[in-house]
Design a protein around this motif. Structure first.
Motif: not given
Length: 79
Positions: A2-7, A61-68
């Motif tokens: 199971i992936s824990s990524l969020a977009y 775009k949809c991106t996973a887990g980016a913070e900046k």
């Protein structure tokens, strides 16, 4: 597995030829799947934030887990 990524939806301001893009805003909501995120992309492109961006091209775009990002937690770009 199971992936824990969020977009998250990211709005970008780009040059005419899209060779250079700058990340400008990220939706405060996180989506559990890439598909959920991608279904909101068109709404993000029609948001007030996207329409007010001073760039020749506005992209999303949809991106996973980016913070900046330039603006974090923008509440009205994903509809």
């Amino acid at each position: 597995m199971i992936s824990s990524l969020a977009y998250a939806i990211v709005l970008m301001g780009c040059s005419d030829d899209m060779s250079m893009c700058r990340e400008m805003a990220r939706d405060e909501r996180m989506f559990e799947t890439l598909g959920e995120c991608e279904r909101r992309e068109n709404t993000a492109l029609r948001s007030d934030i996207a329409l007010e961006m001073d760039y020749p091209v506005v992209a999303v775009k949809c991106t996973a887990g980016a913070e900046k990002f330039a603006q974090k937690g923008v509440s009205d770009i994903g509809g």
